[in-house]
Design a protein around this motif. Structure first.
Motif, mmCIF file in Angstrom:
data_model
loop_
_atom_site.group_PDB
_atom_site.id
_atom_site.type_symbol
_atom_site.label_atom_id
_atom_site.label_comp_id
_atom_site.label_asym_id
_atom_site.label_seq_id
_atom_site.Cartn_x
_atom_site.Cartn_y
_atom_site.Cartn_z
ATOM 1 N N ILE A 21 46.669 51.349 52.752
ATOM 2 C CA ILE A 21 45.988 50.364 53.592
ATOM 3 C C ILE A 21 45.540 49.143 52.791
ATOM 4 O O ILE A 21 45.403 48.047 53.350
ATOM 5 C CB ILE A 21 44.774 51.008 54.316
ATOM 6 C CG1 ILE A 21 44.242 50.085 55.419
ATOM 7 C CG2 ILE A 21 43.687 51.378 53.337
ATOM 8 C CD1 ILE A 21 45.206 49.798 56.531
ATOM 9 N N LYS A 22 45.366 49.276 51.478
ATOM 10 C CA LYS A 22 44.910 48.128 50.680
ATOM 11 C C LYS A 22 45.970 47.019 50.607
ATOM 12 O O LYS A 22 45.653 45.901 50.187
ATOM 13 C CB LYS A 22 44.510 48.568 49.269
ATOM 14 C CG LYS A 22 45.664 48.864 48.321
ATOM 15 C CD LYS A 22 45.163 49.168 46.931
ATOM 16 C CE LYS A 22 46.291 49.387 45.940
ATOM 17 N NZ LYS A 22 45.792 49.687 44.573
ATOM 18 N N ASN A 23 47.204 47.322 51.012
ATOM 19 C CA ASN A 23 48.272 46.325 50.988
ATOM 20 C C ASN A 23 48.256 45.421 52.221
ATOM 21 O O ASN A 23 49.092 44.526 52.335
ATOM 22 C CB ASN A 23 49.631 47.020 50.881
ATOM 23 C CG ASN A 23 49.807 47.738 49.554
ATOM 24 O OD1 ASN A 23 50.023 47.116 48.523
ATOM 25 N ND2 ASN A 23 49.711 49.060 49.586
ATOM 26 N N PHE A 24 47.315 45.659 53.139
ATOM 27 C CA PHE A 24 47.276 44.900 54.384
ATOM 28 C C PHE A 24 45.953 44.128 54.490
ATOM 29 O O PHE A 24 44.941 44.536 53.902
ATOM 30 C CB PHE A 24 47.471 45.846 55.568
ATOM 31 C CG PHE A 24 48.803 46.539 55.541
ATOM 32 C CD1 PHE A 24 49.903 45.983 56.176
ATOM 33 C CD2 PHE A 24 48.976 47.733 54.845
ATOM 34 C CE1 PHE A 24 51.145 46.602 56.133
ATOM 35 C CE2 PHE A 24 50.218 48.365 54.788
ATOM 36 C CZ PHE A 24 51.303 47.793 55.429
ATOM 37 N N SER A 62 42.282 54.236 43.225
ATOM 38 C CA SER A 62 43.267 53.921 44.272
ATOM 39 C C SER A 62 43.109 52.502 44.806
ATOM 40 O O SER A 62 44.084 51.890 45.247
ATOM 41 C CB SER A 62 43.151 54.924 45.425
ATOM 42 O OG SER A 62 41.925 54.783 46.107
ATOM 43 N N LEU A 63 41.897 51.955 44.754
ATOM 44 C CA LEU A 63 41.656 50.601 45.266
ATOM 45 C C LEU A 63 41.701 49.533 44.174
ATOM 46 O O LEU A 63 41.631 48.341 44.464
ATOM 47 C CB LEU A 63 40.289 50.529 45.964
ATOM 48 C CG LEU A 63 40.193 51.140 47.363
ATOM 49 C CD1 LEU A 63 38.755 51.084 47.861
ATOM 50 C CD2 LEU A 63 41.122 50.432 48.340
ATOM 51 N N ALA A 64 41.816 49.961 42.925
ATOM 52 C CA ALA A 64 41.769 49.017 41.807
ATOM 53 C C ALA A 64 43.016 48.136 41.765
ATOM 54 O O ALA A 64 44.125 48.589 42.048
ATOM 55 C CB ALA A 64 41.624 49.768 40.492
ATOM 56 N N GLU A 65 42.805 46.872 41.415
ATOM 57 C CA GLU A 65 43.900 45.926 41.232
ATOM 58 C C GLU A 65 43.929 45.543 39.750
ATOM 59 O O GLU A 65 43.675 44.404 39.374
ATOM 60 C CB GLU A 65 43.675 44.688 42.109
ATOM 61 C CG GLU A 65 43.726 44.961 43.588
ATOM 62 C CD GLU A 65 45.152 45.154 44.095
ATOM 63 O OE1 GLU A 65 45.867 44.153 44.208
ATOM 64 O OE2 GLU A 65 45.535 46.302 44.360
ATOM 65 N N THR A 66 44.208 46.528 38.919
ATOM 66 C CA THR A 66 44.192 46.326 37.472
ATOM 67 C C THR A 66 45.469 46.891 36.861
ATOM 68 O O THR A 66 46.340 47.401 37.549
ATOM 69 C CB THR A 66 42.976 47.030 36.834
ATOM 70 O OG1 THR A 66 42.977 48.409 37.239
ATOM 71 C CG2 THR A 66 41.668 46.389 37.286
ATOM 72 N N GLU A 67 45.556 46.818 35.555
ATOM 73 C CA GLU A 67 46.729 47.330 34.850
ATOM 74 C C GLU A 67 46.832 48.855 34.997
ATOM 75 O O GLU A 67 45.809 49.548 35.085
ATOM 76 C CB GLU A 67 46.631 46.986 33.361
ATOM 77 C CG GLU A 67 46.683 45.501 33.062
ATOM 78 C CD GLU A 67 48.011 44.891 33.472
ATOM 79 O OE1 GLU A 67 49.054 45.534 33.279
ATOM 80 O OE2 GLU A 67 47.995 43.766 34.013
ATOM 81 N N PRO A 68 48.045 49.403 35.039
ATOM 82 C CA PRO A 68 48.229 50.856 35.157
ATOM 83 C C PRO A 68 47.495 51.631 34.071
ATOM 84 O O PRO A 68 47.092 52.774 34.290
ATOM 85 C CB PRO A 68 49.748 51.023 35.025
ATOM 86 C CG PRO A 68 50.316 49.717 35.471
ATOM 87 C CD PRO A 68 49.329 48.677 35.045
ATOM 88 N N VAL A 114 34.525 45.242 37.589
ATOM 89 C CA VAL A 114 35.378 45.432 36.416
ATOM 90 C C VAL A 114 36.804 45.797 36.843
ATOM 91 O O VAL A 114 37.792 45.331 36.259
ATOM 92 C CB VAL A 114 34.806 46.539 35.498
ATOM 93 C CG1 VAL A 114 35.751 46.823 34.338
ATOM 94 C CG2 VAL A 114 33.433 46.143 34.982
ATOM 95 N N LEU A 115 36.898 46.620 37.897
ATOM 96 C CA LEU A 115 38.204 47.125 38.353
ATOM 97 C C LEU A 115 38.880 46.199 39.356
ATOM 98 O O LEU A 115 40.019 46.444 39.738
ATOM 99 C CB LEU A 115 38.023 48.507 38.984
ATOM 100 C CG LEU A 115 37.554 49.618 38.046
ATOM 101 C CD1 LEU A 115 37.222 50.871 38.835
ATOM 102 C CD2 LEU A 115 38.601 49.905 36.989
ATOM 103 N N ASN A 116 38.170 45.147 39.776
ATOM 104 C CA ASN A 116 38.722 44.208 40.765
ATOM 105 C C ASN A 116 39.197 44.962 42.005
ATOM 106 O O ASN A 116 40.366 44.892 42.412
ATOM 107 C CB ASN A 116 39.877 43.406 40.158
ATOM 108 C CG ASN A 116 40.334 42.274 41.060
ATOM 109 O OD1 ASN A 116 39.555 41.754 41.851
ATOM 110 N ND2 ASN A 116 41.597 41.897 40.947
#
Length: 313
Positions: A21-24, A62-68, A114-116
């Protein structure tokens, strides 16, 4: 303005749903149960008298937009002969930030920056609550870990102590455009959100529709032989005046080889859709959600996210 989607759950089910769902373009708030008392989480709860951090960690990742690498770091579990053995880095960080901030909600908010995060994460409560279960055989089981491992059928679950919802949680639910009950462990991840009086009051006050994402497979000890209607009826029993409006169910094919593997090794079976037993007022969304690319059965997160998003367009 983005629609406000509030998702209730815990464990792997909630974190899986959030990855989709975070992709929408929706305003996401994840409300997470904090009654887990196993492994690393259980040790930290006992030592620091804090709510469970394990499910919170999974949701943050799961919601973080950071590096793997950050995800790998948060989920890294120490394997050592010292007292660190079994602890994950993310659990330790959450414990530390909770102590520094003075409460878990503020600690999560600090880590979120921090995790954006692409969404907001709230603990159901700041209280260190113990989940209880009355079993069909009359036994009373204390603790989520013991409930999961008990060889018996659950009659109902409740808290040993009366938890207090955080103000942020109550406001998020009341203001929601859509409330989603996530797939996952029915009695130990989803229902624990619904056995707090204040939660039901806020759901009833909201103008939101209530959606349930049904599990693809049954779970031993919790939903043996459950069909889709059984899941819905169980959740509706704990809900107040407002009941489930929409259910998303899988209609994708699972190979006989994988079904046999799950049946023999994990005592799990596909959840059968029994439309004839579901109230006609409930909208049923059927879609192929099966993802077996990893060798195990999971929800296809993008398809699931799209179907949830489509309901609030």
């Amino acid at each position: 303005m983005k629609k406000k989607v509030v998702i209730l759950g815990g464990g792997n089910g909630l974190s899986t749903l959030l990855r989709g769902i975070k992709n929408f373009p929706v305003d996401i708030t994840a409300i997470v149960t904090v009654s887990d008392d196993g492994k690393s989480t259980g040790k930290l709860r006992e030592e620091f008298n804090i709510p469970a951090v394990g499910d919170i960690r999974r949701v943050l990742v799961s919601l973080a937009e950071t590096e793997p690498l950050v995800e790998e770091l948060f989920n890294y579990r120490f394997q050592t002969n010292s007292e660190l053995n079994g602890h994950t880095v993310g659990n330790l960080l959450l414990t530390a930030i909770t102590n520094i901030a003075g409460n878990m909600s503020d600690g999560i908010e600090s880590l979120s920056k921090v995790l954006n995060l692409k969404g907001k994460v709230l603990p159901l409560t700041e209280d260190n609550c113990t989940l209880m279960a009355q079993m069909q055989d009359g036994s009373m089981i204390e603790g989520e870990h013991n409930i999961t491992n008990y060889d018996g059928v659950i009659k109902e679950v409740f808290y040993k102590e009366k938890p207090v919802l955080t103000p942020e949680t109550m406001k998020a639910v009341k203001d929601a455009d859509l409330i989603v009950l996530s797939m996952g462990s029915l009695y130990t991840s989803i229902v624990p959100n619904l056995i707090v009086k204040e939660m039901i009051e806020q759901i009833d006050k909201s103008s939101a529709k209530i959606m349930y994402v049904c599990n693809i497979m049954t779970q031993p000890g919790e939903t043996d032989k459950f069909k889709v209607s059984d899941h819905i009826n169980t959740l509706n029993k704990y809900l107040g005046q407002k009941k489930i409006d929409t259910v998303i169910v899988n209609n994708g094919t699972i190979t006989s080889e994988i079904i046999e593997k799950y049946s023999v090794l994990e005592q799990k079976d596909p959840v059968v859709l029994d439309k004839e037993n579901i109230d006609k007022s409930v909208k049923i969304i059927e879609c192929d959600l099966v993802d077996t690319s990893s060798g195990s059965i999971k929800h296809d997160v993008l398809k699931l996210g799209f179907n949830i998003f489509s309901c609030i367009l």
